[in-house]
Write a protein that holds these residues in place. Structure first.
Motif, PDB file in Angstrom:
ATOM      1  N   LYS A  71      11.323  86.690  14.700  1.00 25.95           N
ATOM      2  CA  LYS A  71      10.710  86.135  15.903  1.00 25.95           C
ATOM      3  C   LYS A  71      11.660  85.079  16.453  1.00 25.95           C
ATOM      4  O   LYS A  71      11.757  83.985  15.926  1.00 25.95           O
ATOM      5  CB  LYS A  71       9.346  85.527  15.584  1.00 25.95           C
ATOM      6  N   PHE A 111      11.557  83.477  19.320  1.00 26.38           N
ATOM      7  CA  PHE A 111      10.925  82.406  20.089  1.00 26.38           C
ATOM      8  C   PHE A 111       9.624  81.914  19.448  1.00 26.38           C
ATOM      9  O   PHE A 111       8.728  81.439  20.138  1.00 26.38           O
ATOM     10  CB  PHE A 111      10.670  82.890  21.517  1.00 26.38           C
ATOM     11  N   ALA A 112       9.519  82.022  18.134  1.00 29.24           N
ATOM     12  CA  ALA A 112       8.290  81.655  17.427  1.00 29.24           C
ATOM     13  C   ALA A 112       7.932  80.183  17.604  1.00 29.24           C
ATOM     14  O   ALA A 112       6.757  79.827  17.614  1.00 29.24           O
ATOM     15  CB  ALA A 112       8.428  81.972  15.941  1.00 29.24           C
ATOM     16  N   HIS A 113       8.927  79.325  17.761  1.00 27.65           N
ATOM     17  CA  HIS A 113       8.680  77.881  17.888  1.00 27.65           C
ATOM     18  C   HIS A 113       8.195  77.472  19.279  1.00 27.65           C
ATOM     19  O   HIS A 113       7.846  76.320  19.495  1.00 27.65           O
ATOM     20  CB  HIS A 113       9.966  77.116  17.546  1.00 27.65           C
ATOM     21  N   LEU A 114       8.143  78.414  20.195  1.00 24.68           N
ATOM     22  CA  LEU A 114       7.758  78.108  21.577  1.00 24.68           C
ATOM     23  C   LEU A 114       6.323  78.541  21.854  1.00 24.68           C
ATOM     24  O   LEU A 114       5.809  79.462  21.224  1.00 24.68           O
ATOM     25  CB  LEU A 114       8.708  78.822  22.543  1.00 24.68           C
ATOM     26  N   THR A 121       3.091  80.281  23.878  1.00 23.21           N
ATOM     27  CA  THR A 121       2.954  81.629  24.435  1.00 23.21           C
ATOM     28  C   THR A 121       3.101  81.658  25.951  1.00 23.21           C
ATOM     29  O   THR A 121       3.331  82.707  26.524  1.00 23.21           O
ATOM     30  CB  THR A 121       1.596  82.245  24.063  1.00 23.21           C
ATOM     31  N   GLN A 158      10.883  71.454  25.509  1.00 26.93           N
ATOM     32  CA  GLN A 158      11.015  72.206  24.268  1.00 26.93           C
ATOM     33  C   GLN A 158      11.912  73.439  24.393  1.00 26.93           C
ATOM     34  O   GLN A 158      12.345  73.990  23.391  1.00 26.93           O
ATOM     35  CB  GLN A 158       9.645  72.679  23.755  1.00 26.93           C
ATOM     36  N   PHE A 159      12.166  73.900  25.596  1.00 28.58           N
ATOM     37  CA  PHE A 159      12.878  75.164  25.771  1.00 28.58           C
ATOM     38  C   PHE A 159      14.009  75.031  26.782  1.00 28.58           C
ATOM     39  O   PHE A 159      13.791  74.999  27.983  1.00 28.58           O
ATOM     40  CB  PHE A 159      11.902  76.247  26.213  1.00 28.58           C
ATOM     41  N   LYS A 201       4.893  85.064  26.614  1.00 29.19           N
ATOM     42  CA  LYS A 201       5.470  85.690  25.429  1.00 29.19           C
ATOM     43  C   LYS A 201       4.843  87.059  25.210  1.00 29.19           C
ATOM     44  O   LYS A 201       3.657  87.258  25.456  1.00 29.19           O
ATOM     45  CB  LYS A 201       5.242  84.806  24.203  1.00 29.19           C
TER      46      LYS A 201
END
Length: 152
Positions: free
Chosen positions: A32, A34-37, A39, A67-68, A140
């Motif tokens: 994953k 983009f798991a830390h971001l 949805t 965050q992104f 996501k």
């Protein structure tokens, strides 16, 4: 009528063939990316507009939110038609994930945007959607539900 010996041999051939087909199936789980971001990530229309001023081979950092951030290099910026312009960028930080965004000039002269962030080796990605109120956001999604596996 087949003898018991021939029947057993045929059964063994079928089982071996079935087993070898299953052994070739790819069962490794994709990471994953983009798991830390979250949805859903809101994107300003101002950021989307500036996206289309980028030049080929230009390095930039797209700051979606605190965050992104998406450091990337512009692969292409093309206008194939009078009403369609597409920009594609690649980010080494996200395993060479590609972000493709298109700007569409509608018949009523309004502008809409569409796009995706994809990495073929990742389990997740983002799709650019228009939310209620006319704002845009990255939603996501799971890439395996969108991308078909090549069966050649």
């Amino acid at each position: 009528m087949l003898s018991a010996r021939k029947t057993m041999c045929m059964l063994m051939v079928c089982l071996c063939t079935y087993g070898s087909v299953f052994a070739q199936a790819n069962t490794t789980a994709k990471p994953k990316m983009f798991a830390h971001l979250p949805t859903s990530i809101a994107i300003s229309e101002t950021l989307l507009r500036t996206f289309f001023t980028l030049n080929r081979d230009q390095e930039t950092v797209l700051e979606f939110n605190a965050q992104f951030t998406f450091p990337c290099r512009v692969i292409s910026n093309e206008s194939k038609y009078a009403n369609l312009q597409t920009v594609i960028v690649r980010s080494a930080m996200f395993g060479n994930a590609i972000f493709q965004v298109s700007r569409i000039l509608n018949e009523d002269r309004s502008i809409s945007y569409t796009g995706r962030i994809l990495n073929e080796r990742a389990f997740d990605g983002f799709v650019l959607t228009k939310a209620d109120g006319g704002t845009y956001e990255l939603q996501k999604f799971e890439t395996d539900k969108v991308l078909d596996e090549c069966k050649l």
